[in-house]
Design a protein around this motif. Structure first.
Motif, PDB file in Angstrom:
ATOM      1  N   PHE A 247      11.956   1.553   5.553  1.00 33.87           N
ATOM      2  CA  PHE A 247      10.512   1.276   5.432  1.00 33.87           C
ATOM      3  C   PHE A 247      10.261   0.122   4.464  1.00 33.87           C
ATOM      4  O   PHE A 247       9.432  -0.757   4.731  1.00 33.87           O
ATOM      5  CB  PHE A 247       9.792   2.536   4.945  1.00 33.87           C
ATOM      6  CG  PHE A 247       8.299   2.472   5.059  1.00 33.87           C
ATOM      7  CD1 PHE A 247       7.671   2.771   6.255  1.00 33.87           C
ATOM      8  CD2 PHE A 247       7.515   2.112   3.972  1.00 33.87           C
ATOM      9  CE1 PHE A 247       6.288   2.712   6.364  1.00 33.87           C
ATOM     10  CE2 PHE A 247       6.132   2.048   4.072  1.00 33.87           C
ATOM     11  CZ  PHE A 247       5.514   2.356   5.274  1.00 33.87           C
ATOM     12  N   GLN A 248      10.981   0.092   3.338  1.00 34.69           N
ATOM     13  CA  GLN A 248      10.752  -0.981   2.374  1.00 34.69           C
ATOM     14  C   GLN A 248      11.310  -2.318   2.888  1.00 34.69           C
ATOM     15  O   GLN A 248      10.709  -3.362   2.687  1.00 34.69           O
ATOM     16  CB  GLN A 248      11.340  -0.631   1.008  1.00 34.69           C
ATOM     17  CG  GLN A 248      11.026  -1.660  -0.090  1.00 34.69           C
ATOM     18  CD  GLN A 248       9.532  -1.813  -0.382  1.00 34.69           C
ATOM     19  OE1 GLN A 248       8.833  -0.844  -0.588  1.00 34.69           O
ATOM     20  NE2 GLN A 248       9.038  -3.060  -0.384  1.00 34.69           N
ATOM     21  N   ILE A 249      12.432  -2.279   3.593  1.00 33.22           N
ATOM     22  CA  ILE A 249      12.963  -3.523   4.168  1.00 33.22           C
ATOM     23  C   ILE A 249      11.955  -4.085   5.165  1.00 33.22           C
ATOM     24  O   ILE A 249      11.659  -5.284   5.190  1.00 33.22           O
ATOM     25  CB  ILE A 249      14.330  -3.275   4.865  1.00 33.22           C
ATOM     26  CG1 ILE A 249      15.374  -2.854   3.828  1.00 33.22           C
ATOM     27  CG2 ILE A 249      14.784  -4.523   5.622  1.00 33.22           C
ATOM     28  CD1 ILE A 249      16.712  -2.413   4.422  1.00 33.22           C
ATOM     29  N   GLN A 250      11.378  -3.192   5.941  1.00 34.57           N
ATOM     30  CA  GLN A 250      10.376  -3.590   6.929  1.00 34.57           C
ATOM     31  C   GLN A 250       9.125  -4.134   6.228  1.00 34.57           C
ATOM     32  O   GLN A 250       8.552  -5.133   6.666  1.00 34.57           O
ATOM     33  CB  GLN A 250      10.036  -2.335   7.729  1.00 34.57           C
ATOM     34  CG  GLN A 250       9.265  -2.554   8.977  1.00 34.57           C
ATOM     35  CD  GLN A 250       8.945  -1.202   9.618  1.00 34.57           C
ATOM     36  OE1 GLN A 250       8.813  -0.193   8.929  1.00 34.57           O
ATOM     37  NE2 GLN A 250       8.798  -1.192  10.919  1.00 34.57           N
ATOM     38  N   ASP A 251       8.721  -3.499   5.136  1.00 36.14           N
ATOM     39  CA  ASP A 251       7.565  -3.964   4.367  1.00 36.14           C
ATOM     40  C   ASP A 251       7.824  -5.380   3.844  1.00 36.14           C
ATOM     41  O   ASP A 251       6.939  -6.230   3.879  1.00 36.14           O
ATOM     42  CB  ASP A 251       7.300  -3.001   3.197  1.00 36.14           C
ATOM     43  CG  ASP A 251       6.092  -3.416   2.368  1.00 36.14           C
ATOM     44  OD1 ASP A 251       4.959  -3.130   2.805  1.00 36.14           O
ATOM     45  OD2 ASP A 251       6.276  -4.057   1.309  1.00 36.14           O
ATOM     46  N   ASP A 252       9.038  -5.646   3.383  1.00 36.83           N
ATOM     47  CA  ASP A 252       9.380  -6.983   2.901  1.00 36.83           C
ATOM     48  C   ASP A 252       9.343  -7.994   4.048  1.00 36.83           C
ATOM     49  O   ASP A 252       8.945  -9.144   3.858  1.00 36.83           O
ATOM     50  CB  ASP A 252      10.773  -6.979   2.260  1.00 36.83           C
ATOM     51  CG  ASP A 252      10.833  -6.173   0.953  1.00 36.83           C
ATOM     52  OD1 ASP A 252       9.763  -5.759   0.444  1.00 36.83           O
ATOM     53  OD2 ASP A 252      11.948  -5.954   0.447  1.00 36.83           O
ATOM     54  N   LEU A 253       9.768  -7.566   5.232  1.00 37.28           N
ATOM     55  CA  LEU A 253       9.721  -8.467   6.398  1.00 37.28           C
ATOM     56  C   LEU A 253       8.276  -8.762   6.793  1.00 37.28           C
ATOM     57  O   LEU A 253       7.929  -9.896   7.123  1.00 37.28           O
ATOM     58  CB  LEU A 253      10.466  -7.840   7.588  1.00 37.28           C
ATOM     59  CG  LEU A 253      11.993  -7.898   7.505  1.00 37.28           C
ATOM     60  CD1 LEU A 253      12.627  -6.858   8.427  1.00 37.28           C
ATOM     61  CD2 LEU A 253      12.496  -9.296   7.866  1.00 37.28           C
ATOM     62  N   GLY A 263      -3.110  -5.694   6.255  1.00 41.01           N
ATOM     63  CA  GLY A 263      -4.265  -5.444   5.393  1.00 41.01           C
ATOM     64  C   GLY A 263      -3.991  -5.756   3.932  1.00 41.01           C
ATOM     65  O   GLY A 263      -4.710  -5.318   3.047  1.00 41.01           O
ATOM     66  N   LYS A 264      -2.927  -6.518   3.665  1.00 45.28           N
ATOM     67  CA  LYS A 264      -2.666  -6.926   2.274  1.00 45.28           C
ATOM     68  C   LYS A 264      -2.267  -8.397   2.215  1.00 45.28           C
ATOM     69  O   LYS A 264      -1.986  -9.014   3.250  1.00 45.28           O
ATOM     70  CB  LYS A 264      -1.655  -6.013   1.587  1.00 45.28           C
ATOM     71  CG  LYS A 264      -0.498  -5.535   2.425  1.00 45.28           C
ATOM     72  CD  LYS A 264       0.324  -4.464   1.722  1.00 45.28           C
ATOM     73  CE  LYS A 264       1.671  -4.325   2.416  1.00 45.28           C
ATOM     74  NZ  LYS A 264       2.488  -3.259   1.877  1.00 45.28           N
ATOM     75  N   ASP A 265      -2.242  -8.933   0.989  1.00 37.08           N
ATOM     76  CA  ASP A 265      -1.925 -10.356   0.844  1.00 37.08           C
ATOM     77  C   ASP A 265      -0.539 -10.653   1.417  1.00 37.08           C
ATOM     78  O   ASP A 265       0.380  -9.852   1.249  1.00 37.08           O
ATOM     79  CB  ASP A 265      -1.900 -10.761  -0.635  1.00 37.08           C
ATOM     80  CG  ASP A 265      -3.015 -10.116  -1.433  1.00 37.08           C
ATOM     81  OD1 ASP A 265      -4.093 -10.717  -1.488  1.00 37.08           O
ATOM     82  OD2 ASP A 265      -2.811  -9.004  -1.959  1.00 37.08           O
ATOM     83  N   GLN A 268       3.525 -12.237  -0.979  1.00 35.73           N
ATOM     84  CA  GLN A 268       3.598 -11.726  -2.352  1.00 35.73           C
ATOM     85  C   GLN A 268       5.019 -11.708  -2.897  1.00 35.73           C
ATOM     86  O   GLN A 268       5.223 -11.702  -4.103  1.00 35.73           O
ATOM     87  CB  GLN A 268       3.055 -10.300  -2.387  1.00 35.73           C
ATOM     88  CG  GLN A 268       1.563 -10.243  -2.231  1.00 35.73           C
ATOM     89  CD  GLN A 268       0.953  -9.331  -3.288  1.00 35.73           C
ATOM     90  OE1 GLN A 268       1.461  -8.262  -3.552  1.00 35.73           O
ATOM     91  NE2 GLN A 268      -0.111  -9.773  -3.895  1.00 35.73           N
ATOM     92  N   ASP A 269       5.989 -11.658  -1.993  1.00 28.73           N
ATOM     93  CA  ASP A 269       7.377 -11.525  -2.433  1.00 28.73           C
ATOM     94  C   ASP A 269       8.105 -12.869  -2.465  1.00 28.73           C
ATOM     95  O   ASP A 269       9.330 -12.914  -2.564  1.00 28.73           O
ATOM     96  CB  ASP A 269       8.153 -10.574  -1.494  1.00 28.73           C
ATOM     97  CG  ASP A 269       7.481  -9.215  -1.375  1.00 28.73           C
ATOM     98  OD1 ASP A 269       6.847  -8.786  -2.352  1.00 28.73           O
ATOM     99  OD2 ASP A 269       7.591  -8.581  -0.306  1.00 28.73           O
ATOM    100  N   ALA A 270       7.316 -13.961  -2.393  1.00 28.29           N
ATOM    101  CA  ALA A 270       7.944 -15.284  -2.272  1.00 28.29           C
ATOM    102  C   ALA A 270       8.959 -15.553  -3.388  1.00 28.29           C
ATOM    103  O   ALA A 270      10.001 -16.152  -3.146  1.00 28.29           O
ATOM    104  CB  ALA A 270       6.868 -16.361  -2.241  1.00 28.29           C
TER     105      ALA A 270
END
Ligand code: IPE
Ligand code: IPE
Ligand code: MG
Ligand code: MG
Ligand code: MG
Length: 321
Positions: A247-253, A263-265, A268-270
């Motif tokens: 789930f977190q890997i997918q969120d980073d993708l 629904g979020k900026d 952010q992980d640039a």
């Protein structure tokens, strides 16, 4: 390729499936979309009743309600209920409160994560972040009171049978451990360190703590409250660990994609190390798909009875990015 070594079966702990799990048949008309909609409606109906204790009107109360009522996906509480459904308890009020409790902790973690001193998020669940509407001071108080509310939900209104007291205490312990320094808070702390992470194990450990811990708590809390056997709890633990990491890997993708579906900026992980920039997007996609496949294998000892959890996992796998 890093991704190949990374997926040795031993890493994910294949477990002995000597116990036979009672069989629950998939009802004829059952489908995951309807199931999710129904359970989500129950979860949201419970969330709008919070805080349980009548509180005087205050800005912190408004911030609390604002954050909790934003349209989240509610995957974590759905995970609690889908796990409970293995034991035919997905409709129980106690399990619904446990589901609401994990959503309270999750929502608090998002409020904190979005603060200017953390990720400085502007958009959350398609709306301005809580501190942008209510101020940082009130947002912090709302986060604290959401965590208090989670503990109140898990500890209130039980009949006081000895086994029930033990189960509740254990559930409380699991929930509190999940956002301790050994879990979400520790993971967030490392995530904020402004340093280049060069190896997968370290990144996996951060992801596991900041996101995986709460996923694990969801299934284990449900397991404890449903009186699951230790071995079943172990299978569920492994399942949630792999699902949480995926789930977190997918969120980073998703953070990389130009779209407004999250629904979020975006971006952010640039400046961060993520699986996507450490091993490349294609390998990160392959890795999260592999982790989901392993998570589904972790459910195999439950046989057909795990159909709620399996279908929910497939829904998570198919999120678009
Ligand atoms: C966002 O979680 C934070 C992560 C741990 C990746 P979700 O993607 O579940 O966010 P909501 O609850 O649907 O807003
Ligand atoms: C946060 O991870 C995980 C939490 C414990 C809140 P992210 O910082 O990637 O979450 P988003 O992308 O802001 O939802
Ligand atoms: Mg963050
Ligand atoms: Mg963030
Ligand atoms: Mg993110």
């Amino acid at each position: 390729l890093a991704v190949n070594n990374y997926n040795e079966a031993s890493r994910f702990g294949a477990r002995d499936a000597s116990l036979v799990f009672p069989k629950i048949k998939i009802p004829k008309q059952w489908n995951i979309k309807t199931y999710m909609a129904e359970q989500k409606a129950r979860i949201e109906a419970r969330l709008v009743q919070l805080p349980q204790q009548p509180a005087r009107e205050s800005q912190a109360l408004r911030a609390f309600q604002y954050a909790l009522r934003l349209p989240g996906k509610r995957f974590r509480p759905l995970l609690v209920l889908a796990t409970a459904d293995l034991y035919r308890k997905g409709g129980d009020a106690v399990l619904l409160d446990a589901a609401a409790a994990v959503e309270c902790v999750h929502t608090a973690s998002l409020i904190f994560d979005d603060l200017p001193c953390m990720d400085d998020g502007h958009l959350r669940r398609g709306q301005p972040t809580t501190h942008r509407i209510h101020g940082e001071h009130q947002a912090i108080l709302a986060g604290m009171s959401l965590i208090a509310e989670a503990n109140r939900l898990l500890s209130s209104a039980f009949k006081g049978r000895k086994t029930e007291i033990q189960q509740r205490l254990e559930a409380l312990h699991l929930l509190n451990t999940s956002y301790s320094l050994a879990g979400l808070s520790g993971g967030q702390s490392e995530d904020l360190l402004d340093k280049q992470i060069l190896d997968l194990e370290e990144l996996e450990s951060i992801h596991a703590k900041k996101t995986g811990s709460l996923f694990i708590a969801c299934v284990e809390i449900a397991a404890v409250l449903c009186d699951a056997r230790d071995q079943e709890r172990g299978w569920l633990h492994d399942f949630a660990k792999n699902l949480g990491l995926a789930f977190q890997i997918q969120d980073d993708l998703l953070d990389l994609v130009e779209s407004d579906t999250t629904g979020k900026d975006q971006g952010q992980d640039a400046d961060k190390t993520t699986f996507a920039n450490l091993i490349g997007s294609q390998d990160a996609i392959a890795l999260y798909r592999e982790l989901i496949a392993v998570a589904l294998r972790n459910l195999e000892p439950f046989g057909e009875s795990a159909f709620h959890l399996r279908a929910l996992t497939e829904i998570i796998r198919e999120r678009r990015f």
